[in-house]
Design an enzyme around this catalytic site. Structure first.
Site, PDB file in Angstrom:
ATOM      1  N   LYS A  76       0.811  -1.217   0.000  1.00  0.00           N
ATOM      2  CA  LYS A  76       0.000   0.000   0.000  1.00  0.00           C
ATOM      3  C   LYS A  76       0.851   1.276   0.000  1.00  0.00           C
ATOM      4  CE  LYS A  76      -3.417  -2.833   0.370  1.00  0.00           C
ATOM      5  NZ  LYS A  76      -4.159  -3.263  -0.831  1.00  0.00           N
ATOM      6  N   TYR A 101      -3.596 -12.115   2.773  1.00  0.00           N
ATOM      7  CA  TYR A 101      -3.263 -11.880   1.367  1.00  0.00           C
ATOM      8  C   TYR A 101      -2.127 -12.777   0.891  1.00  0.00           C
ATOM      9  CZ  TYR A 101      -6.169  -7.697   1.440  1.00  0.00           C
ATOM     10  OH  TYR A 101      -7.223  -6.840   1.535  1.00  0.00           O
ATOM     11  N   TYR A 108     -12.883 -14.150   3.027  1.00  0.00           N
ATOM     12  CA  TYR A 108     -11.823 -13.171   3.243  1.00  0.00           C
ATOM     13  C   TYR A 108     -11.382 -13.192   4.701  1.00  0.00           C
ATOM     14  CZ  TYR A 108      -9.444  -8.680   3.519  1.00  0.00           C
ATOM     15  OH  TYR A 108      -8.511  -7.690   3.729  1.00  0.00           O
TER      16      TYR A 108
END
Length: 364
Positions: free
Chosen positions: A76, A316, A290
């Site tokens: 990010k 992830y 998720y």
């Protein structure tokens, strides 16, 4: 073959010169956008030869975007360099963003806001229903608060964009100037970070004479993959890009990535068209949903920790690794020589999932 310098080309090839020229053109195109320096770039590109030997497939490499530097690193940071610059250009003094409870994006955004002297409000959606104290208060959540962000929870399934806008309206009424960053930093501005990463990776590979056959990474909110799709298309790279989905079904994931890749390419303004078949997502490793651990993720994370000394995250990159390892074993990469895995960071989240790994205690 364990040493990177053993594959250095004796002299630049015509293709290498062409790649360098295209990368330079892309760099010039990106220079038109405001960007604030937040990370350490270029991030390392390293061989994973013990993992390669264990799996018996192509030579595996890792692009270390866990080493970007901002609040323990992660993908990010690249997006936030453009997003924070845009926030500054709009005169913002406060950042609002959202994510799941153990959001890597939220942690890096809180750090970026602190570094840029802005307030930060984080909305965390409860997507797992877990009441584990480590999950809801440790890991990334602890770091969110340590960076000075205010953190509030929302129930699973909440309209998080509407929740952020409602908070923004409340702040505006108090004279605050908020700037909303979407979940994952995934819009055409944030995706510029991974357009630039595609250029960076191509230049690194050219510099050591490495022909990358495939690039694999975890894909969720779509900004990382969309940026890579647009960036690789801009430099006319033939690298086979594959996202390993961590959230949505394949059709939905690919549609999100393609839509954002098209918008990102248009935003850059180079006239590059994005072919639909450049967007590939394998969403067979999501498991129960998720942020929900899978046996494959746990095994893959342990394997990398114990073969390469690398830490990956449970949400992830761990699931992305599960996909990579399984696809190597089942022959997906047969005929390829060099496959790169993009490490998107997030090891701080491991502290929110400690019980999932069932590690042994002290020995006597």
């Amino acid at each position: 073959m364990a040493q990177t310098d053993q594959i250095i080309a004796e002299k630049p090839s015509e293709q290498a010169d062409l790649t360098a020229s295209r990368c330079k053109e892309l760099s010039i195109a990106l220079a038109q956008f405001p960007r604030v320096s937040l990370g350490h770039f270029p991030t390392p590109l390293e061989p994973m030869d013990r993992l390669s030997a264990a799996l018996g497939g192509p030579r595996l490499w890792v692009k270390r975007d866990d080493c970007t530097g901002l609040s323990s690193g992660g993908n990010k940071t690249r997006k936030l360099e453009y997003l924070m610059a845009d926030a500054m250009a709009h005169g913002a003094d406060t950042i609002i963003t959202q994510g799941a409870t153990q959001s890597n994006h939220a942690r890096q955004t809180a750090a970026a806001a602190a570094k840029c002297g802005m307030a930060c409000h984080i909305l965390l959606e409860d997507r797992t229903g877990s009441n584990d104290p480590n999950y809801i208060m440790n890991g990334n959540v602890l770091l969110d608060r340590l960076h000075g962000a205010t953190v509030s929870k929302r129930p699973g399934g909440a309209d998080m964009n509407a929740e952020m806008e409602q908070l923004a309206e409340q702040l505006r009424a108090k004279g605050v100037k908020p700037y909303i960053i979407p979940g994952g930093g995934s819009n055409a501005i944030g995706a510029l970070g991974y357009v630039n990463a595609a250029r960076e990776l191509a230049e690194q590979a050219t510099g050591i004479g490495l022909k990358i056959d495939a690039l694999v990474h975890a894909t969720g909110s779509s900004g990382t993959q969309a940026g890579l799709v647009a960036g690789l298309a801009a430099i006319q790279s033939d690298i086979h890009l594959l996202g390993i989905g961590v959230r949505a079904p394949q059709e939905k994931q690919e549609a999100m990535v393609y839509d954002l890749a098209v918008k990102t390419a248009a935003h850059i303004g180079t006239g590059v068209e994005i072919a639909r078949d450049l967007v590939r997502a394998n969403c067979g490793y999501v498991g129960g949903g998720y942020g929900v651990p899978t046996d494959g993720m746990i095994a893959a994370t342990k394997m990398l920790a114990q073969t390469e000394g690398l830490l990956f995250d449970p949400v992830y990159s761990g699931k992305g690794l599960d996909g990579l390892i399984n696809l190597v074993k089942t022959g997906y990469f047969d005929g390829m020589e060099n496959v790169v895995f993009l490490h998107t960071g997030g090891s701080a989240a491991l502290f929110g999932y400690a019980d999932s790994f069932e590690l042994p205690g002290y020995t006597t």
